[in-house]
Enzyme design. Structure first.
Site, PDB file in Angstrom:
ATOM      1  N   GLU A   1      62.476   5.860  60.666  1.00 53.51           N
ATOM      2  CA  GLU A   1      62.563   4.543  61.090  1.00 53.51           C
ATOM      3  C   GLU A   1      63.609   3.783  60.147  1.00 53.51           C
ATOM      4  O   GLU A   1      64.713   3.057  60.584  1.00 53.51           O
ATOM      5  CB  GLU A   1      61.356   3.760  61.264  1.00 53.51           C
ATOM      6  CG  GLU A   1      60.312   4.260  61.954  1.00 53.51           C
ATOM      7  CD  GLU A   1      59.296   4.988  61.261  1.00 53.51           C
ATOM      8  OE1 GLU A   1      58.186   5.181  61.689  1.00 53.51           O
ATOM      9  OE2 GLU A   1      59.755   5.849  60.335  1.00 53.51           O
TER      10      GLU A   1
ATOM     11  N   ARG B   1      67.614   2.604  61.044  1.00 48.51           N
ATOM     12  CA  ARG B   1      67.977   1.391  60.947  1.00 48.51           C
ATOM     13  C   ARG B   1      69.339   1.173  60.015  1.00 48.51           C
ATOM     14  O   ARG B   1      70.220   0.396  60.518  1.00 48.51           O
ATOM     15  CB  ARG B   1      66.745   0.382  60.419  1.00 48.51           C
ATOM     16  CG  ARG B   1      67.392  -1.200  60.082  1.00 48.51           C
ATOM     17  CD  ARG B   1      67.536  -1.409  58.790  1.00 48.51           C
ATOM     18  NE  ARG B   1      67.915  -2.581  58.406  1.00 48.51           N
ATOM     19  CZ  ARG B   1      68.402  -2.958  57.182  1.00 48.51           C
ATOM     20  NH1 ARG B   1      68.349  -2.480  55.998  1.00 48.51           N
ATOM     21  NH2 ARG B   1      68.806  -4.410  57.323  1.00 48.51           N
TER      22      ARG B   1
END
Length: 475
Positions: free
Chosen positions: A80, A84
């Site tokens: 994750e 990002r």
């Protein structure tokens, strides 16, 4: 317009089309995947174009002692976070194109001089192949399910307590021996279930208390031979906060900020649940790019792949904890992304790896590499291991060749190129007339972003650990 399965399929296909480098070995290694998808509505708004602009894989973090004061090592390589950071790299290039008079797929001039805004009809989705670690992973079991995160190990000594409890992505742990619980495998079982657990049937929460102080109370049903079990996370509560009870079925506190486990020592990396909650208020663009933007960039939706999943837990972790934050500066808001789940499972997760495993391959383990791919014009692929580019020798550590392209220092240098390409007359006011030199200087100069971050900490996350300033003073 689009469906969770379409998003998942797009991400899995994109991963399959990447080169082999950094991918897990079939039958022996597994990994997690996350991605950011750019949605662009057609002129008639009847169709939408979907494009993966950033993709990441990874499961590991480095310990506090291994962190670099030069910003050249990746502290957190969970999928994750990788996805990002790759998206920040993509947005930086899109802003560079905009200020240079070239065409940008994302930005157009804002109403304020030197500011830019996301084009009408453009939005972003976040995809993750598994429930984010931390608070979103804590929910009651139904039936004989495996843990979505590694169960907490019995505490053998004060020394082992100090070392912390490792997530499955770090090592295989023993099954918890405290209390009477349903026996589960110590790794991801192939018997996975999706959909909501009836959390409210077995949880009593003190609605008047701060979410960070909520404690889970499981009430065993009389007709069952054994009480329901609780999915547990290896991420520990942040320093200076009340610890998890770890007593019988009352294992974890709801809403608590949690630090990811590292290799034998505590890290400074907050759980992915916590980071997603933060991005829902501050935006995922970060402090540096906020200099150029009229408003933060938020995720329109968060899509989770097929895995052990609980919608109430996702809502609590990503939305409820920040829902009462007020007095944010202009442009900032408590953004509540739509939370959806796909019925498609990532082919390289633990379950599929286990099904292909043979005894001659040795022990199943998480893949040591982290892949970052983003839709930029030069060097879109970046593969790292232990925070540095994969394959670098010890002699090369600390050199330019060893740095990941999404490390703090590399993203900072990309931002400085953006500033250098901006005409003086179009420079954002927050960057004018100031003697800014270090990464810390430029972050602090983003006044509205820092005001919003202060409000978020005061009202929702007062115990969020601050990074030591000496780790942010590089230039």
């Amino acid at each position: 317009m689009w469906s969770p399965d379409e998003v998942a399929s797009l991400c899995y296909n994109h991963f399959n089309n990447l080169p082999k480098r950094g991918k897990p070995e079939a039958g022996r290694e597994w990994t997690l995947l996350a991605a950011v998808i750019l949605l662009t509505d057609s002129s008639d708004q009847k169709t939408v174009h979907k494009q993966v602009v950033s993709l990441g894989t990874g499961t590991k973090c480095i310990g506090q002692s291994a962190m670099s004061m030069k910003g050249e090592i990746l502290n957190d390589s969970h999928a994750e976070v990788i996805a990002r950071r790759g998206c920040v790299r993509y947005l930086t290039e899109q802003l560079y194109r905009a200020v240079s008079g070239q065409s940008s797929d994302v930005f157009c001039p804002g109403s304020e001089e030197g500011k830019w805004t996301v084009k009408s009809g453009v939005s972003f989705l976040f995809f993750t192949s598994q429930t984010p670690c931390g608070d979103a992973s804590i929910f009651p079991m139904t039936g004989n399910q495996a843990q979505p995160c590694e169960p907490v190990k019995s505490i053998q000594s004060e020394d082992s307590e100090r070392r912390g409890l490792k997530r499955q992505a770090e090592s295989e742990l023993e099954e918890t021996r405290q209390g009477q619980r349903i026996k589960t495998s110590d790794s991801h079982s192939s018997h996975r279930k999706s959909g909501d657990t009836e959390e409210h049937d077995i949880i009593t929460e003190n609605k008047g208390s701060n979410p960070s102080n909520k404690v889970l109370h499981c009430q065993p049903e009389v007709e069952k031979v054994q009480p329901p079990d609780l999915h547990r996370t290896g991420a520990k509560c942040v320093p200076d906060s009340p610890a998890d009870p770890l007593q019988g079925l009352v294992y974890h506190r709801f809403g608590a900020l949690r630090v990811k486990p590292g290799r034998g020592e505590r890290t400074l990396s907050l759980s992915c649940s916590d980071k997603l909650a933060r991005w829902g208020v501050l935006g995922f663009q970060g402090a540096l790019l906020s200099h150029y933007l009229e408003a933060p960039v938020y995720f329109r939706a968060v899509v989770v792949g097929k895995c052990l999943y609980n919608h109430q837990a996702m809502q609590r972790a990503l939305k409820t904890r920040c829902s009462d934050v007020r007095d944010l500066p202009s442009g900032f808001s408590v953004h509540a992304p739509e939370i959806l789940q796909s019925s498609l499972e990532f082919p390289h997760n633990h379950t599929h790896t286990e099904s292909k495993h043979t005894h001659t391959q040795g022990r199943i383990s998480p893949c040591g590499a982290a892949i970052s791919w983003c839709a930029v014009s030069q060097q879109p692929l970046d593969v790292t291991a232990n925070g540095y580019k994969q394959g670098v020798t010890k002699k090369a550590l600390g050199t330019l060749q060893a740095r990941s392209l999404i490390s703090k220092v590399e993203l900072f240098h990309s931002f400085l190129k953006l500033v250098a390409a901006t005409k003086d007359s179009q420079l954002p006011e927050s960057l004018c007339g100031k003697d800014l030199k270090t990464y810390w200087d430029y972050k602090q100069a983003a006044g509205l972003y820092q005001q919003a971050w202060t409000q978020l900490r005061l009202q929702a996350f007062p115990l969020w650990p601050r990074s030591p300033r000496e780790l942010l003073l590089f230039s």
